[in-house]
Design a protein around this motif. Sequence first.
Motif, PDB file in Angstrom:
ATOM      1  N   LEU A 283       0.977  -0.906  -0.307  1.00  0.00           N
ATOM      2  CA  LEU A 283      -0.055   0.162   0.074  1.00  0.00           C
ATOM      3  C   LEU A 283       0.416   1.238  -0.428  1.00  0.00           C
ATOM      4  CD1 LEU A 283      -2.487   1.709   0.362  1.00  0.00           C
ATOM      5  CD2 LEU A 283      -2.504   0.921   2.987  1.00  0.00           C
ATOM      6  N   THR A 284       1.538   1.328   0.768  1.00  0.00           N
ATOM      7  CA  THR A 284       3.308   2.456   1.000  1.00  0.00           C
ATOM      8  C   THR A 284       3.550   2.671  -1.041  1.00  0.00           C
ATOM      9  OG1 THR A 284       3.082   1.812   3.312  1.00  0.00           O
ATOM     10  CG2 THR A 284       4.792   3.849   2.129  1.00  0.00           C
ATOM     11  N   ALA A 285       3.816   1.271  -1.222  1.00  0.00           N
ATOM     12  CA  ALA A 285       4.732   1.744  -2.105  1.00  0.00           C
ATOM     13  C   ALA A 285       3.971   2.140  -3.510  1.00  0.00           C
ATOM     14  CB  ALA A 285       5.173   0.150  -2.788  1.00  0.00           C
ATOM     15  N   CYS A 286       2.464   1.432  -3.102  1.00  0.00           N
ATOM     16  CA  CYS A 286       1.279   2.402  -4.365  1.00  0.00           C
ATOM     17  C   CYS A 286       1.400   3.917  -4.324  1.00  0.00           C
ATOM     18  CB  CYS A 286       0.178   1.883  -4.112  1.00  0.00           C
ATOM     19  SG  CYS A 286      -0.065  -0.422  -4.957  1.00  0.00           S
ATOM     20  N   ALA A 287       1.409   4.456  -3.035  1.00  0.00           N
ATOM     21  CA  ALA A 287       0.669   5.437  -2.967  1.00  0.00           C
ATOM     22  C   ALA A 287       2.027   6.817  -2.980  1.00  0.00           C
ATOM     23  CB  ALA A 287       0.940   5.706  -1.432  1.00  0.00           C
ATOM     24  N   SER A 288       2.837   5.970  -2.656  1.00  0.00           N
ATOM     25  CA  SER A 288       4.428   6.638  -2.922  1.00  0.00           C
ATOM     26  C   SER A 288       4.417   6.438  -4.441  1.00  0.00           C
ATOM     27  CB  SER A 288       5.856   6.212  -2.070  1.00  0.00           C
ATOM     28  OG  SER A 288       6.285   5.892  -1.259  1.00  0.00           O
ATOM     29  N   ALA A 289       3.933   5.622  -5.987  1.00  0.00           N
ATOM     30  CA  ALA A 289       3.984   5.633  -6.912  1.00  0.00           C
ATOM     31  C   ALA A 289       3.057   6.499  -7.767  1.00  0.00           C
ATOM     32  CB  ALA A 289       4.119   4.162  -7.202  1.00  0.00           C
ATOM     33  N   ALA A 290       2.089   7.387  -7.083  1.00  0.00           N
ATOM     34  CA  ALA A 290       1.382   7.565  -7.061  1.00  0.00           C
ATOM     35  C   ALA A 290       1.207   8.699  -7.337  1.00  0.00           C
ATOM     36  CB  ALA A 290      -0.337   7.303  -6.021  1.00  0.00           C
ATOM     37  N   ILE A 291       2.381   9.296  -5.869  1.00  0.00           N
ATOM     38  CA  ILE A 291       2.878  10.660  -6.281  1.00  0.00           C
ATOM     39  C   ILE A 291       4.257  10.963  -7.370  1.00  0.00           C
ATOM     40  CG2 ILE A 291       3.937  12.730  -4.853  1.00  0.00           C
ATOM     41  CD1 ILE A 291       1.228  11.831  -3.880  1.00  0.00           C
ATOM     42  N   CYS A 292       4.572  10.536  -7.494  1.00  0.00           N
ATOM     43  CA  CYS A 292       5.809   9.570  -8.558  1.00  0.00           C
ATOM     44  C   CYS A 292       4.758  10.482 -10.059  1.00  0.00           C
ATOM     45  CB  CYS A 292       6.250   8.331  -8.088  1.00  0.00           C
ATOM     46  SG  CYS A 292       7.348   8.708  -9.683  1.00  0.00           S
TER      47      CYS A 292
ATOM     48  N   LEU B 283       2.189  11.897 -10.517  1.00  0.00           N
ATOM     49  CA  LEU B 283       1.139  12.665 -10.423  1.00  0.00           C
ATOM     50  C   LEU B 283       2.821  14.356 -11.170  1.00  0.00           C
ATOM     51  CD1 LEU B 283      -1.494  12.207  -7.669  1.00  0.00           C
ATOM     52  CD2 LEU B 283      -1.339  13.149 -10.554  1.00  0.00           C
ATOM     53  N   GLY B 284       3.254  13.876  -9.690  1.00  0.00           N
ATOM     54  CA  GLY B 284       4.523  14.366 -10.420  1.00  0.00           C
ATOM     55  C   GLY B 284       5.635  14.608 -11.266  1.00  0.00           C
ATOM     56  N   ALA B 285       5.709  13.443 -12.396  1.00  0.00           N
ATOM     57  CA  ALA B 285       6.644  13.302 -13.927  1.00  0.00           C
ATOM     58  C   ALA B 285       4.799  13.858 -14.868  1.00  0.00           C
ATOM     59  CB  ALA B 285       6.024  12.335 -13.675  1.00  0.00           C
ATOM     60  N   LEU B 286       4.257  14.495 -14.500  1.00  0.00           N
ATOM     61  CA  LEU B 286       3.154  14.758 -15.495  1.00  0.00           C
ATOM     62  C   LEU B 286       2.944  15.992 -14.801  1.00  0.00           C
ATOM     63  CD1 LEU B 286      -0.003  11.867 -15.402  1.00  0.00           C
ATOM     64  CD2 LEU B 286       1.965  12.838 -16.872  1.00  0.00           C
ATOM     65  N   GLY B 287       3.376  16.596 -14.206  1.00  0.00           N
ATOM     66  CA  GLY B 287       3.631  18.184 -13.823  1.00  0.00           C
ATOM     67  C   GLY B 287       2.580  18.456 -12.634  1.00  0.00           C
ATOM     68  N   VAL B 288       1.524  17.686 -12.674  1.00  0.00           N
ATOM     69  CA  VAL B 288       0.042  18.078 -11.726  1.00  0.00           C
ATOM     70  C   VAL B 288      -0.128  17.708 -10.339  1.00  0.00           C
ATOM     71  CG1 VAL B 288      -0.883  17.441 -13.774  1.00  0.00           C
ATOM     72  CG2 VAL B 288      -0.830  15.746 -12.267  1.00  0.00           C
ATOM     73  N   VAL B 289       0.943  17.268  -9.203  1.00  0.00           N
ATOM     74  CA  VAL B 289       1.074  17.282  -8.503  1.00  0.00           C
ATOM     75  C   VAL B 289       0.624  18.179  -7.675  1.00  0.00           C
ATOM     76  CG1 VAL B 289       3.516  17.316  -8.417  1.00  0.00           C
ATOM     77  CG2 VAL B 289       2.154  16.051  -6.534  1.00  0.00           C
ATOM     78  N   GLN B 290       0.027  17.714  -6.433  1.00  0.00           N
ATOM     79  CA  GLN B 290      -0.932  19.428  -5.690  1.00  0.00           C
ATOM     80  C   GLN B 290      -0.116  18.342  -4.054  1.00  0.00           C
ATOM     81  OE1 GLN B 290      -1.600  22.600  -6.723  1.00  0.00           O
ATOM     82  NE2 GLN B 290      -1.351  21.663  -8.362  1.00  0.00           N
ATOM     83  N   PRO B 291       0.190  19.729  -3.342  1.00  0.00           N
ATOM     84  CA  PRO B 291      -0.059  19.427  -1.555  1.00  0.00           C
ATOM     85  C   PRO B 291      -0.982  18.786  -1.361  1.00  0.00           C
ATOM     86  CG  PRO B 291       0.400  21.467  -2.410  1.00  0.00           C
ATOM     87  CD  PRO B 291      -0.232  21.681  -3.690  1.00  0.00           C
ATOM     88  N   TRP B 292      -2.496  18.876  -2.114  1.00  0.00           N
ATOM     89  CA  TRP B 292      -3.419  17.977  -0.826  1.00  0.00           C
ATOM     90  C   TRP B 292      -3.695  16.390  -1.701  1.00  0.00           C
ATOM     91  CZ3 TRP B 292      -7.024  15.496  -3.871  1.00  0.00           C
ATOM     92  CH2 TRP B 292      -7.111  15.470  -5.242  1.00  0.00           C
ATOM     93  N   HIS B 293      -2.581  16.092  -2.910  1.00  0.00           N
ATOM     94  CA  HIS B 293      -2.383  14.225  -3.569  1.00  0.00           C
ATOM     95  C   HIS B 293      -1.460  14.172  -2.448  1.00  0.00           C
ATOM     96  CE1 HIS B 293      -3.427  16.830  -7.317  1.00  0.00           C
ATOM     97  NE2 HIS B 293      -4.205  15.961  -7.439  1.00  0.00           N
ATOM     98  N   ILE B 294      -0.070  14.364  -1.689  1.00  0.00           N
ATOM     99  CA  ILE B 294       1.003  13.787  -1.110  1.00  0.00           C
ATOM    100  C   ILE B 294       0.455  14.225   0.086  1.00  0.00           C
ATOM    101  CG2 ILE B 294       2.928  14.959  -0.087  1.00  0.00           C
ATOM    102  CD1 ILE B 294       3.931  16.495  -2.218  1.00  0.00           C
ATOM    103  N   ALA B 295      -1.047  15.236   0.686  1.00  0.00           N
ATOM    104  CA  ALA B 295      -1.252  15.097   1.994  1.00  0.00           C
ATOM    105  C   ALA B 295      -2.023  12.532   1.607  1.00  0.00           C
ATOM    106  CB  ALA B 295      -1.570  16.207   2.313  1.00  0.00           C
ATOM    107  N   LEU B 296      -2.815  13.243   0.936  1.00  0.00           N
ATOM    108  CA  LEU B 296      -3.541  12.108   1.113  1.00  0.00           C
ATOM    109  C   LEU B 296      -3.015  10.524   0.633  1.00  0.00           C
ATOM    110  CD1 LEU B 296      -6.626  11.137   0.575  1.00  0.00           C
ATOM    111  CD2 LEU B 296      -6.372  11.171  -2.121  1.00  0.00           C
TER     112      LEU B 296
END
Length: 414
Positions: A94-103, A105-118
Amino acid sequence: MDRSGTGTNREGIRGLLASGDFVRLWSIGGTVNAMRWVEMLAAALFTFEVTGSGMAVAFVSAARTLPLLLFGAVAGVVSDSIDRKHILLAGLLLTACASAAICALGALGVVQPWHIALAAFASGSVWATEMATRRRMVGEAAGPALVSRAVALDSLTGACTRGLGPVIGSVSYAMFGVAGAFAISAVMYLLSACLVPGLNHAQATRKLALSRVPRELAEGLAFARTQPTVLAVLGVTMTMNLFAFSYVALVAPIARGVFEVSAGLAGVLAAAEPLGSLIGGLFLTGAAPKSSPRALMLGGSAAFLAALVAMPLMPGYWLACAVLMAGGIGLALFGNMQTTLILTGAPAHVRSRQMGLITVCIGTGPLGQILIGALAEQFGPLGAVVATAGSGLAVLAVVAALWARAERPPAVFD
């Protein structure tokens, strides 16, 4: 005798490292702890750069620790009912999936602080199971004869990773951005998950009954209310989590805004306190302090809070690092005595529930992070850290006075 003692210590370490199950669990713990700090530092840097808000940084940091308060008590019951090996594996995935999701979103240039908080909240929910799953399995893998050394080695490794993780986080963020930092953590979580299937773990499971949790917590609290030492440890623990540990959320803003250093050096400032804790931990492992546990806990806590008051007021960055490192030594005394006083002061039949109350007190940390974030909005990161740590010293003085009064022998009248 010294040579004999040293030889015994070496045999103990060799015995632990000869256990494949211990090495796997130890490696998982070290890796996960390091990656947790990588993510926390990278998240703080990203959030501060995007928002310029200390409050936003505090909220993102609080999202990772809030599950400790919400789910920490339940985790013990769950881990007694469901195979801890399965909980450990599921948590890593689960933790790996959460980190991969932020990765992603960051690669696509759309990551926001609320994504990281989630994502931090999801990872923090897994973190809430740490004591009841992996840490317990470490002791079981070591066996009764080596359990104390196993826990000591695991704790020292945790101190090392708390120092190494922020440095890796700041450097990886400076080089690769938020996507790169979370990509590293996602890969390391997956590699750690690969170690779990090879564990030899036997556990008698039972039907999960969450309805027992409130009753057991109430019984533990009723016992604690009759024990001055337990109440004092709970008071000091809550004080440190509300007024001391919340400074972590503002390390990046202080480094960048007050001392005007690079993102990489922000990680060095974040690593100063864990380095001091490591030095203090090595001291405690090698020699038995002569002072009383109460004096060590209160003195160590006060030393760390005083260091937090002084750190942002230092005239130079490296002097601030030195002050924070010195405070980390005091923090090691607090952490060691926190556990020792409960283990030696509470009988076996209520000991686990007293440790559960400690976990609940630790879980108040997000409230401290929200408090320091609100103060940062009004007074800036420097003023917020000084105000919260100063308040912590005042509250600690009250706890110390009440503790001394409760343990004072009753007066005898002729």
